[in-house]
Write a protein that holds these residues in place. Sequence first.
Motif, short mmCIF file in Angstrom:
data_model
loop_
_atom_site.label_atom_id
_atom_site.label_comp_id
_atom_site.label_asym_id
_atom_site.label_seq_id
_atom_site.Cartn_x
_atom_site.Cartn_y
_atom_site.Cartn_z
N UNK A 1 0.88 -1.18 0.00
CA UNK A 1 0.00 0.00 0.00
C UNK A 1 0.91 1.22 0.00
N UNK A 2 0.92 1.97 -1.08
CA UNK A 2 1.67 3.22 -1.14
C UNK A 2 0.68 4.36 -0.92
N UNK A 3 1.02 5.22 0.04
CA UNK A 3 0.06 6.28 0.35
C UNK A 3 0.78 7.52 0.84
N UNK A 4 0.30 8.67 0.39
CA UNK A 4 0.89 9.98 0.72
C UNK A 4 -0.25 10.94 0.94
N UNK A 5 -0.16 11.75 2.01
CA UNK A 5 -1.21 12.74 2.27
C UNK A 5 -0.58 14.06 2.69
N UNK A 6 -1.01 15.12 2.04
CA UNK A 6 -0.62 16.47 2.43
C UNK A 6 -1.77 17.06 3.23
N UNK A 7 -1.44 17.61 4.42
CA UNK A 7 -2.47 18.07 5.35
C UNK A 7 -2.97 19.47 5.01
N UNK A 8 -3.31 19.64 3.76
CA UNK A 8 -3.87 20.91 3.29
C UNK A 8 -5.38 20.88 3.52
N UNK A 9 -6.04 21.96 3.21
CA UNK A 9 -7.51 22.01 3.29
C UNK A 9 -8.07 22.36 1.92
#
Length: 818
Positions: A755-763
């Motif tokens: 599972x490759x996953x990336x999240x930027x905590x933008x809105x």
Amino acid sequence: MIKKIIGITLVLTIIFLLNNSVRQYPPMGKLLNPFTGYPALIESDNPPQGTLIFPNLSDTVNIKWDELRIPHIEAKNENDLYFMQGYIMAFDRLWQMEFQTHAAAGRLSEILGDKALDYDRLQRRKGMIYAAENTIGEIKKDSSLYSILESFADGINFYINSIDKNKYPIEYKILNYEPEKWTTIKTGLLLKSMAWDLTNRTEDLEYTKILNDFGNRGEEVIEELFPIFPKKYLPIVDKDKLNLGFTPYKKEAPDSIYKSKNYKIKTSLNKNSSIGSNNWVIGSQRTKNNNAILSNDPHLNLSLPSIWYLMHLKCPTINVMGVTIPGSPGIIIGFNDKIAWGVTNGYDDSMDWYDIQYENESRTRYKYGEYTPHIKQRIEEIKIKNHATFYDTVLYTHHGPIVWDFKYYPKDSMIVHDNYGIALQWTAHDSTNELQSFYLLNKASNYEEFKISLESYDCPGQNFIYSDINNNIAILHSGKNPIRFNRQGMFISDGSDAYYDWDNQASTPDYIPSEHKIFDKNPNPRWYLTSANQNPIHNNADYYYLSEHFAPSYRATQIHKMINDKNTNMTIQDMINIQLDNTSLFAQATLPKLLPIIEEKYKAESKEIKFIGYEWIDILKKWDYKYTGTSIAPTFFEEWINDIEKNTWADDLDNIIWPEIDKLEDLIVNSPNSTWFDIKTTDKEETLIDICSISFKNIVQKLTNKSDIELEWKNYRGTDILHLAKISPFSSLDLKTSGSENIINATRKHEGPSWRYIIEMSQPYKIKGIYPGGQSGYPGSVHYNQFIEDWVNGNYYDLKFLDNDEFTGIELQCIPNH
């Protein structure tokens, strides 16, 4: 006349096979029947649309599937939410869920016949059902949590009861059996199965043989070949961050180490191999958009249907999305509207093995100090397809179940002396409650709630990485760890001596207190955190002993390097570049030492061998140390190193576990004249020069006459993602992958980034993700292996974390019947 008889016999045989089952295999005529067989399943995985009535619901639930076939479930209360999660999960993955629980419980003989009996016996003897029962008993203490688990099971059973047997998943037809009622214990078994995959340490049995084989040098050899702190490693938490404001409780080692005469004499895999996982989080101070960015790529054994299933769950108290294990409620890795998290295996030693000396051959009591406690018996009933039921008596001590003893053990790979057994103590046997952790984690809205959620997380120990909408970043090393003396549990322990027990300290805690767990938050001035299964602590930090084995630091070091090379203005694309990086730091360290040896040796060789060898030398000189699929250099280097490794360790350690690859690097770089390079079966005393040359010639000969296409890494190694039941047409074989072990992109023959996953905590959030498989468990569906090609090619999908009315997709309204 003979031809006529043969022809009639063949026709009769075909008729018989088409209409009758042979052993555990299905009647093929029934399988191909257009009304009841495989053809009846065509388009059976199309999501239901419109309106359906569910008597179990208390209110309306709305579900929408996006273009990736991810279900977004929106309910008005938690019980309805988890009921529908169970239903939808079963719709896509019923056979997988049930087959995995049969495997965990030691019930495959019911499906596959007597060929699975040895596997089933081992599962029972490891105490898998016993562990699951203890966990469900603990969950029941929290009535609201158990109610959620029951609602989840009810949803699965509602689906099972709603489908006609002709619509059962294809594997049921091929293996010729039917689904059964889902129970809460099955979810417990799934959690224990994952815990076993991530914590099983049978190496204790092999280290014990090394201790015996080397006599008085045993402890010295162990310290040299299997160091807890290798010469080159990078801890998860900086040394100055480990001043956590407490003094660790201590347990002193005994004067002399217990040396068991029972041990494992053969292993199926010599390497002390690390599958590996990576996670890291970048603080807003280092990113282009001033938002924290979190990345995670857990590496596991790959299978079809996929290990993971993507879902979005929403109700007034929950709004969470990510991947979960089919058969378990909630989300395992993902994010909600406040926080995000990812995990890597902590590599803590969660299990110890104990010598049990029976009082006599009746095996009703065992020796324990001055006492002879009674042994508890658990009768395991193993049903076998087309055979009589097999009953196995598993013996339990205060340590745990006796897995092997002198009356039952694999004689080709174990030694167990008369009147002895080997018992397993495992934190997962205890009344653990990881389900509560994930339930609270799914709802957590800040760092404190994140930490609280992990207080009940016991096994498997994990490095949880964290970010939130306020741009806090953190990492926490979770899990239940007994307070041990140094290297306690690395070898088979004395089950008759209370000092080797986990709970023998009268004045101190038996386990590391939760407030003593390793963590780091908002590290200034570094502003990033990462883990890659390495030792979490510095070698002279005042902390507890956690394990004798962690992964080498190659992946962790390369992640640090790539982050620091970019330094600031980091983006999601930078995170992708890191996850897909194929650089081998091992090759970078060792090849410059090996090539000059070969060049010197080849000056004296014959012209023909010299020419062939120098072709490879030239290729390796130009290599960028990356295991790129189109390169042939990694093919030669990998084979060469494997042969060097074999020639270094095989004569000394035989079929027992070998040291990690970073130990071989240490010898190549720092100790080329080490006696470990000497081949004991020759009169000459070999050094690295000899081993290097012998292995180089072996591989030149092995790869001669292969074309450049065959030698390309993606073709030479490749990756196979096997179907859970090893049904070849349902597998994805010979995938053209890059990467290798001890590389950030740790893709191997059967393992890789699950599972490759990336999240930027933008809105709103920017989210990328992909796993090697697809949402559907039906092999005839386009959604069965939909993501695999993009996964191989390093592509990612944008994930939608939206309200259901914000995007178009297939819609289903689920309503109660009142």
